[in-house]
Design a protein around this motif. Structure first.
Motif, short mmCIF file in Angstrom:
data_model
loop_
_atom_site.label_atom_id
_atom_site.label_comp_id
_atom_site.label_asym_id
_atom_site.label_seq_id
_atom_site.Cartn_x
_atom_site.Cartn_y
_atom_site.Cartn_z
N ASN A 126 4.76 27.91 71.00
CA ASN A 126 3.33 28.12 71.13
C ASN A 126 2.55 27.67 69.90
N HIS A 127 3.24 27.45 68.79
CA HIS A 127 2.52 26.92 67.62
C HIS A 127 3.22 25.71 67.01
N LEU A 128 4.23 25.19 67.69
CA LEU A 128 4.95 24.02 67.22
C LEU A 128 4.56 22.78 68.02
N TYR A 129 4.24 21.70 67.31
CA TYR A 129 3.81 20.47 67.96
C TYR A 129 4.47 19.26 67.30
N PRO A 130 4.72 18.20 68.05
CA PRO A 130 5.19 16.96 67.43
C PRO A 130 4.00 16.24 66.80
N THR A 131 4.10 15.90 65.53
CA THR A 131 2.98 15.24 64.85
C THR A 131 3.50 14.15 63.93
N ASP A 132 2.61 13.24 63.58
CA ASP A 132 2.95 12.19 62.63
C ASP A 132 3.44 12.82 61.33
N ALA A 133 4.61 12.38 60.87
CA ALA A 133 5.23 13.00 59.70
C ALA A 133 4.41 12.80 58.44
N PHE A 134 3.80 11.62 58.29
CA PHE A 134 3.03 11.34 57.07
C PHE A 134 1.79 12.23 57.01
N VAL A 135 1.05 12.31 58.11
CA VAL A 135 -0.15 13.15 58.14
C VAL A 135 0.25 14.62 58.01
N ASN A 136 1.34 14.99 58.63
CA ASN A 136 1.85 16.36 58.52
C ASN A 136 2.14 16.69 57.06
N GLY A 137 2.72 15.73 56.34
CA GLY A 137 3.01 15.95 54.92
C GLY A 137 1.74 16.14 54.11
N LYS A 138 0.70 15.42 54.46
CA LYS A 138 -0.59 15.59 53.77
C LYS A 138 -1.16 16.97 54.06
N ARG A 139 -1.00 17.43 55.31
CA ARG A 139 -1.51 18.76 55.67
C ARG A 139 -0.79 19.83 54.84
N SER A 140 0.55 19.67 54.65
CA SER A 140 1.34 20.63 53.90
C SER A 140 1.18 22.02 54.51
N ASN A 141 0.88 23.01 53.68
CA ASN A 141 0.66 24.36 54.22
C ASN A 141 -0.76 24.85 53.95
N TYR A 142 -1.69 23.89 53.88
CA TYR A 142 -3.09 24.25 53.69
C TYR A 142 -3.65 24.87 54.98
N PRO A 143 -4.62 25.75 54.86
CA PRO A 143 -5.22 26.34 56.06
C PRO A 143 -6.08 25.33 56.80
N PHE A 144 -6.36 25.61 58.05
CA PHE A 144 -7.32 24.81 58.79
C PHE A 144 -8.72 25.13 58.28
N GLY A 145 -9.58 24.15 58.30
CA GLY A 145 -10.96 24.35 57.87
C GLY A 145 -11.77 23.12 58.17
N GLU A 146 -12.94 23.04 57.58
CA GLU A 146 -13.82 21.88 57.74
C GLU A 146 -14.09 21.28 56.37
N THR A 147 -14.06 19.96 56.29
CA THR A 147 -14.15 19.29 55.00
C THR A 147 -14.73 17.89 55.16
N ALA A 148 -15.22 17.34 54.06
CA ALA A 148 -15.68 15.96 54.04
C ALA A 148 -14.50 15.00 53.95
N GLY A 149 -13.32 15.52 53.62
CA GLY A 149 -12.13 14.68 53.56
C GLY A 149 -12.02 13.83 52.33
N GLU A 150 -12.47 14.37 51.19
CA GLU A 150 -12.45 13.57 49.97
C GLU A 150 -11.03 13.36 49.42
N SER A 151 -10.07 14.20 49.83
CA SER A 151 -8.69 14.07 49.34
C SER A 151 -7.85 13.14 50.20
N TYR A 152 -8.08 13.15 51.50
CA TYR A 152 -7.30 12.28 52.40
C TYR A 152 -7.97 12.23 53.76
N ARG A 153 -7.88 11.05 54.39
CA ARG A 153 -8.31 10.86 55.77
C ARG A 153 -7.26 10.02 56.49
N SER A 154 -6.85 10.47 57.65
CA SER A 154 -5.92 9.66 58.44
C SER A 154 -6.70 8.50 59.06
N ALA A 155 -6.03 7.61 59.74
CA ALA A 155 -6.68 6.44 60.34
C ALA A 155 -7.86 6.84 61.19
#
Length: 329
Positions: A126-155
């Motif tokens: 119920n909380h596990l999903y297949p995701t792009d490994a590179f983007v997943n690595g960028k997400r790390s264990n940060y919480p969900f939120g809203e941002t301008a994305g100054e640290s990273y943006r996926s394609a």
């Protein structure tokens, strides 16, 4: 009346009563124990219902994803990247250097928050999903939120990482695409409901989870996170993808996400309405808006999460459009 006719009548009556008590998406009487509850009591009742499940091994997940997260074209349904086209099995795990290399198993509620390889959370679909490994690595264990994305943006800036712009928190957050924000909100509602007895321990043992949780069984989520996730859920209503995935997960591990089966359920838990598993339209926690003769079909969903086609006119009944309840007369 003959015995045969009486028997037939009783069978028809029983069938009618059974149909009347069928929950959404084939859930039947699964949620009956939550009948008439509200607020914290409803959350606890749902915890008792959904916690029991058939546990999976971590290796099982690769196969499970073929049932739970397959796109219409047969490829992996990735909610972190908009440019991937992964083939199940062939592109799983392995090494990666950039977005689009491989997919892996993402704990959308990071596993470090609950202690790592700890069952049953570690393999809860119920909380596990297949995701792009590179983007997943960028997400790390940060919480969900809203941002301008100054640290990273996926394609295409589909997913972003950066300083949180939501009131109440200014740390680093990961923002998924708008089209999946409701999916992840309902995932988190499930997590803090299913595991409410563990929330205090998670909060005390890992500082990384504290921006998301409040350290209590209820509300469970921190004030800023709850406010944001409620907004996400309303703006991105339950989709057919979620409904189908919920059924697939149930077929595998025998438990369900009630926030998918009952759109707006979160407003009954963190609000003050009572829950009716059979006549949910009477306890729906969404703001009511009456429209006549019917709501516009585009972006309109029925209470089972099915999106109506643009040329389809809704029948009489209740629908969800832009996070609000509409009555088609």
């Amino acid at each position: 009346m003959t015995i045969a006719r009486l028997t037939a009548t009783l069978l028809l009556l029983a069938a009618a009563l059974a149909l009347r008590a069928q929950g959404p998406n084939g859930s039947g009487t699964y949620y009956r124990a939550a009948q008439g509850k509200q607020g914290a009591a409803l959350k606890t009742a749902l915890c008792t219902i959904v916690y029991n499940r058939k546990e999976r091994s971590y290796a099982n997940l690769w196969t499970d994803f073929r049932s739970t997260d397959k796109r219409a074209d047969g490829k992996v349904w990735d909610m972190y990247s908009a440019v991937t086209s992964y083939t199940f099995g062939t592109d799983q795990a392995g090494t990666y250097k950039k977005e689009g290399d491989v997919y892996n198993r993402e704990h959308s509620f990071p596993k470090s928050w609950f202690g790592g390889d700890v069952m049953p959370m570690y393999t809860d679909l119920n909380h596990l999903y297949p995701t792009d490994a590179f983007v997943n690595g960028k997400r790390s264990n940060y919480p969900f939120g809203e941002t301008a994305g100054e640290s990273y943006r996926s394609a295409g800036a589909f997913s972003k990482l950066g300083r949180c712009t939501c009131p109440g928190y200014s740390g680093t957050v990961f923002e998924p695409a708008d089209e999946y924000k409701g999916d992840f909100a309902r995932t988190y509602f499930y997590m803090v409901t299913c595991y409410e007895e563990k929330l205090a321990d998670w909060y005390s043992q890992n500082s990384d989870v504290r921006p998301t949780l409040d350290g209590k069984a209820y509300p469970g989520l921190s004030a800023w996170q709850l406010s944001m996730l409620l907004r996400w859920a309303a703006a991105d209503p339950v989709s057919e993808k979620e409904v189908q995935r919920n059924s697939a997960v149930y077929a595998i591990q025998r438990n369900r996400n009630p926030f998918i089966d009952y759109p707006g359920l979160e407003r009954l838990i963190w609000g003050d309405c009572q829950f009716s598993y059979d006549h949910y339209d009477e306890s729906l926690g969404l703001p009511a808006v009456t429209t006549a003769p019917h709501p516009a079909a585009a972006d309109t969903y029925d209470l089972q999460g099915r999106r109506l086609g643009k040329s389809r006119t809704p029948r009489r009944g209740l629908y969800v459009r832009h996070g609000k309840k509409h009555v088609a007369r």
